[in-house]
Scaffold this motif. Structure first.
Motif, PDB file in Angstrom:
ATOM      1  N   ASN A 167     -25.966   0.676  21.409  1.00  0.00           N
ATOM      2  CA  ASN A 167     -27.062  -0.287  21.321  1.00  0.00           C
ATOM      3  C   ASN A 167     -26.571  -1.730  21.449  1.00  0.00           C
ATOM      4  O   ASN A 167     -27.339  -2.613  21.875  1.00  0.00           O
ATOM      5  CB  ASN A 167     -27.815  -0.100  20.007  1.00  0.00           C
ATOM      6  CG  ASN A 167     -28.573   1.220  19.954  1.00  0.00           C
ATOM      7  OD1 ASN A 167     -28.988   1.753  20.989  1.00  0.00           O
ATOM      8  ND2 ASN A 167     -28.745   1.768  18.760  1.00  0.00           N
ATOM      9  N   ARG A 168     -25.318  -1.983  21.085  1.00  0.00           N
ATOM     10  CA  ARG A 168     -24.759  -3.333  21.210  1.00  0.00           C
ATOM     11  C   ARG A 168     -24.140  -3.590  22.567  1.00  0.00           C
ATOM     12  O   ARG A 168     -23.629  -4.675  22.836  1.00  0.00           O
ATOM     13  CB  ARG A 168     -23.713  -3.554  20.114  1.00  0.00           C
ATOM     14  CG  ARG A 168     -24.307  -3.679  18.717  1.00  0.00           C
ATOM     15  CD  ARG A 168     -23.247  -3.620  17.638  1.00  0.00           C
ATOM     16  NE  ARG A 168     -22.196  -4.617  17.814  1.00  0.00           N
ATOM     17  CZ  ARG A 168     -21.159  -4.765  16.969  1.00  0.00           C
ATOM     18  NH1 ARG A 168     -21.073  -3.974  15.901  1.00  0.00           N
ATOM     19  NH2 ARG A 168     -20.250  -5.677  17.189  1.00  0.00           N
ATOM     20  N   GLY A 169     -24.172  -2.598  23.443  1.00  0.00           N
ATOM     21  CA  GLY A 169     -23.635  -2.782  24.782  1.00  0.00           C
ATOM     22  C   GLY A 169     -22.124  -2.718  24.864  1.00  0.00           C
ATOM     23  O   GLY A 169     -21.536  -3.184  25.854  1.00  0.00           O
ATOM     24  N   LEU A 170     -21.468  -2.142  23.854  1.00  0.00           N
ATOM     25  CA  LEU A 170     -20.014  -2.026  23.867  1.00  0.00           C
ATOM     26  C   LEU A 170     -19.590  -0.827  24.712  1.00  0.00           C
ATOM     27  O   LEU A 170     -20.368   0.110  24.933  1.00  0.00           O
ATOM     28  CB  LEU A 170     -19.473  -1.864  22.439  1.00  0.00           C
ATOM     29  CG  LEU A 170     -19.804  -2.995  21.461  1.00  0.00           C
ATOM     30  CD1 LEU A 170     -19.259  -2.674  20.078  1.00  0.00           C
ATOM     31  CD2 LEU A 170     -19.251  -4.325  21.961  1.00  0.00           C
ATOM     32  N   SER A 171     -18.363  -0.843  25.161  1.00  0.00           N
ATOM     33  CA  SER A 171     -17.819   0.247  25.962  1.00  0.00           C
ATOM     34  C   SER A 171     -17.267   1.322  25.037  1.00  0.00           C
ATOM     35  O   SER A 171     -16.230   1.119  24.376  1.00  0.00           O
ATOM     36  CB  SER A 171     -16.719  -0.266  26.895  1.00  0.00           C
ATOM     37  OG  SER A 171     -16.086   0.824  27.547  1.00  0.00           O
TER      38      SER A 171
END
Length: 622
Positions: free
Chosen positions: A347-351
């Motif tokens: 949800n935070r757009g991390l890989s």
């Protein structure tokens, strides 16, 4: 979860009670036909009689060789042909080794047949091989299936649940995605994992499918409740948690998969599989327990990554589970701000792939790098409350002193609370064959985190005090110290004090034996019994050693006859009316009206330094 090991009594595993659910199992009453089956479900585990001598890996191998049974050595299990299926040739037409469907746990000897789903103890397996006893009867050892009533309930709930994308109201589907954090999880992912939504209960439904995905064995319902500090989730399993062994995502695992990521929540598995494409499995009981019955399903993997959460407790659980799975093939994702749990990372757009590449090899007792030490210290400093352990509900003063109940520590508890048990048996020669083996078995099978030993004198008998006896006690204390550290399990050791004068309070030096016990202990608790001049005495609990942060002190206790427990007395009650002179002897309170008398409206008490409190000069006398 904790166990009490008491001299002369069985060893029992204690689990919390589950309260009555609304309607049935937390579902609306419209879905719950008839009255609830029970008011409470107590997950009672069978009593383990002392001593317990579990089978060793060497004994298992020797037995299989003696019986001419071929086997393969795995990570945590031995694989062998199953006696519960039709005999197969050891070589197929191409000369390849036939599949060994029987898995035998190296630690406990318990077995599981993947083909017939038969399971049982090592003694059951021996009886089956030798054609004797109940173990030889077909179907006796079949894996426990849900109760008939549970099966009907499972099917009824599953039929009422619908996929999120089939909800008639788009707003309802969007609200459910927001509540469960699924805004970035696609419908294709939910469809692949067969996740549904139960509208009346506002819960996600995760199925427990039989091997091959043909039958429905159980369900887990995940409800979401919005509160001031965020969304809180509530889980309900059918059947009960003690027999709910669903590795969520197992039907999607291929025989060719050699790497898997374990998570503590089904939602995290959805996020991981969607983002990385890697095989993922969710543990049925999260970070609370890794049942050994699940180990055979994980034997095929050469590498296992444990990504269990974003807090210190998840990290400790990952290290504990890696020991069961064989640390040589395990890697751990360390929690951190840039490495949250998988769903939050998505949800935070991390890989998520990059985070997995930072996974550290499981801890090795002989190799510690400076980087690992630095991360350990940083983790404890960043999560002070979690590092302090679990806090007590009924003893806020104990929280103020000890800060919490921590794994891997040794607590010595002493006091004038009972008469030492008398026994003639010497246990110092059997400490590893009986007590320690029993404790290790409980930790391995049930993930026990607290063991209470009551008491040390019983284990040693009551021969006259001698040099050999003191050396034996030191050895036993050292064994418990090592067990607590190696198994990340809190051990509370009850040791009766040596005989002291009635007018003297107990001290750390009052612990029976040498100073070894107090030196090895992380915490020393003393139950003080202070006799009053008139009336019944008062009991206080004194913390005389605290290795965590050094805070020590004392607070009063009151015995509750209705609950048979100790608790902190209400603040409104009068304090201890007892004064000690310089020699430590009890003296009567001066009577009113004489010179030097204490005013009647004041209270004579003892502060935490065990000295008389001075009257408050700001309070006027009547």
């Amino acid at each position: 979860m904790w166990i009490l090991l008491r001299g002369g009594y069985p060893l029992r595993i204690l689990l919390p009670l589950r309260g009555e659910w609304m309607g049935r199992r937390g579902l609306p009453r419209s879905l719950a036909p008839g009255p609830p089956r029970r008011r409470y479900r107590k997950e009672a585990l069978p009593a383990l009689e002392v001593p317990v001598l579990p089978v060793t890996t060497t004994e298992i191998r020797q037995y299989l060789r003696a019986r001419g049974i071929p086997f393969q050595d795995g990570h945590s299990c031995l694989r062998a042909p199953s006696p519960f299926v039709k005999a197969l040739p050891l070589k197929d037409q191409n000369g390849a080794t036939a599949s060994f469907s029987l898995f035998i746990d190296k630690t406990t000897g318990r077995f599981l047949c993947m083909t017939s789903l038969a399971e049982g103890s090592w003694e059951d397996f021996q009886a089956s091989v030798e054609g004797r006893g109940d173990g030889a009867r077909e179907g006796v050892l079949l894996s426990e299936a849900p109760e008939v009533e549970d099966s009907e309930e499972v099917r009824r709930i599953w039929d009422r649940a619908v996929p999120l994308w089939e909800l008639p109201e788009p707003e309802e589907a969007q609200l459910a995605r927001v509540m469960f954090g699924l805004t970035r999880v696609t419908d294709d992912t939910l469809r692949r994992f067969n996740v549904r939504y139960l509208r009346p209960a506002r819960s996600l439904v995760f199925p427990w499918l039989s091997p091959g995905g043909l039958g429905l064995r159980g369900l887990k319902l995940l409800g979401a409740e919005g509160q001031r500090d965020g969304v809180h989730y509530k889980e309900t399993t059918i059947p009960r948690p003690g027999v709910y062994r669903n590795l969520f995502g197992l039907p999607l695992i291929s025989r060719r998969d050699v790497e898997v990521v374990l998570t503590s929540r089904e939602l995290d598995s959805l996020a991981l599989n969607q983002s990385t494409g890697l095989p993922t499995l969710a543990l049925p009981r999260g970070t609370a327990c890794l049942p050994p019955a699940l180990l055979p399903y994980l034997e095929q993997f050469r590498r296992i990554v444990l990504w269990l959460g974003d807090d210190l407790r998840s990290w400790e659980a990952a290290k504990l589970f890696a020991r069961k799975l064989n640390p040589k093939r395990c890697s751990l994702v360390r929690p951190g701000d840039r490495q949250p749990r998988p769903l939050e990372a998505l949800n935070r757009g991390l890989s998520l792939s990059r985070i997995l590449r930072t996974a550290l090899p499981a801890w090795h007792k002989s190799i510690v790098s400076f980087r690992q030490l630095r991360e350990e210290v940083l983790g404890e400093l960043s999560n002070v409350e979690q590092a302090a352990g679990i806090r007590w509900n009924r003893f806020p003063d104990l929280n103020r002193l000890l800060k919490g109940h921590r794994k891997g520590e040794l607590t010595v508890f002493t006091g004038l609370y009972s008469t030492p048990c008398r026994a003639n048996r010497q246990w110092e020669d059997h400490i590893h064959q009986t007590v320690i083996d029993t404790m290790q078995h409980a930790v391995y099978v049930y993930d026990i985190c607290h063991v209470v030993i009551d008491n040390l004198q019983f284990m040693m008998g009551h021969e006259p005090l001698s040099t050999d006896r003191i050396a034996a006690q030191d050895y036993i204390v050292g064994a418990f110290r090592k067990f607590a550290t190696d198994n990340s399990c809190h051990v509370t050791l009850v040791i009766h004090p040596r005989k002291e004068d009635d007018d003297k309070e107990l001290q750390t030096a009052s612990i029976f034996g040498s100073a070894k016990a107090s030196q090895e202990a992380d915490n020393v608790l003393i139950l003080q019994d202070r006799k009053l001049v008139t009336g019944p005495g008062k009991r206080y609990l004194q913390v005389s050693k605290n290795r965590f942060d050094g805070d020590v002190g004392v607070f009063p206790l009151e015995f509750n006859k209705s609950s048979l427990t100790f608790s902190i007395p209400p603040k409104s009650k009068a304090r201890l009316k007892k004064v000690k002179d310089d020699n430590g002897l009890a003296t009567k309170k001066p009577s009113s009206g004489k010179k030097g008398a204490v005013p009647q409206n004041s209270e004579t008490c003892l502060d935490q330094a065990h000295q008389p409190c001075q009257p408050d000069p700001s309070r006027p006398s009547r």
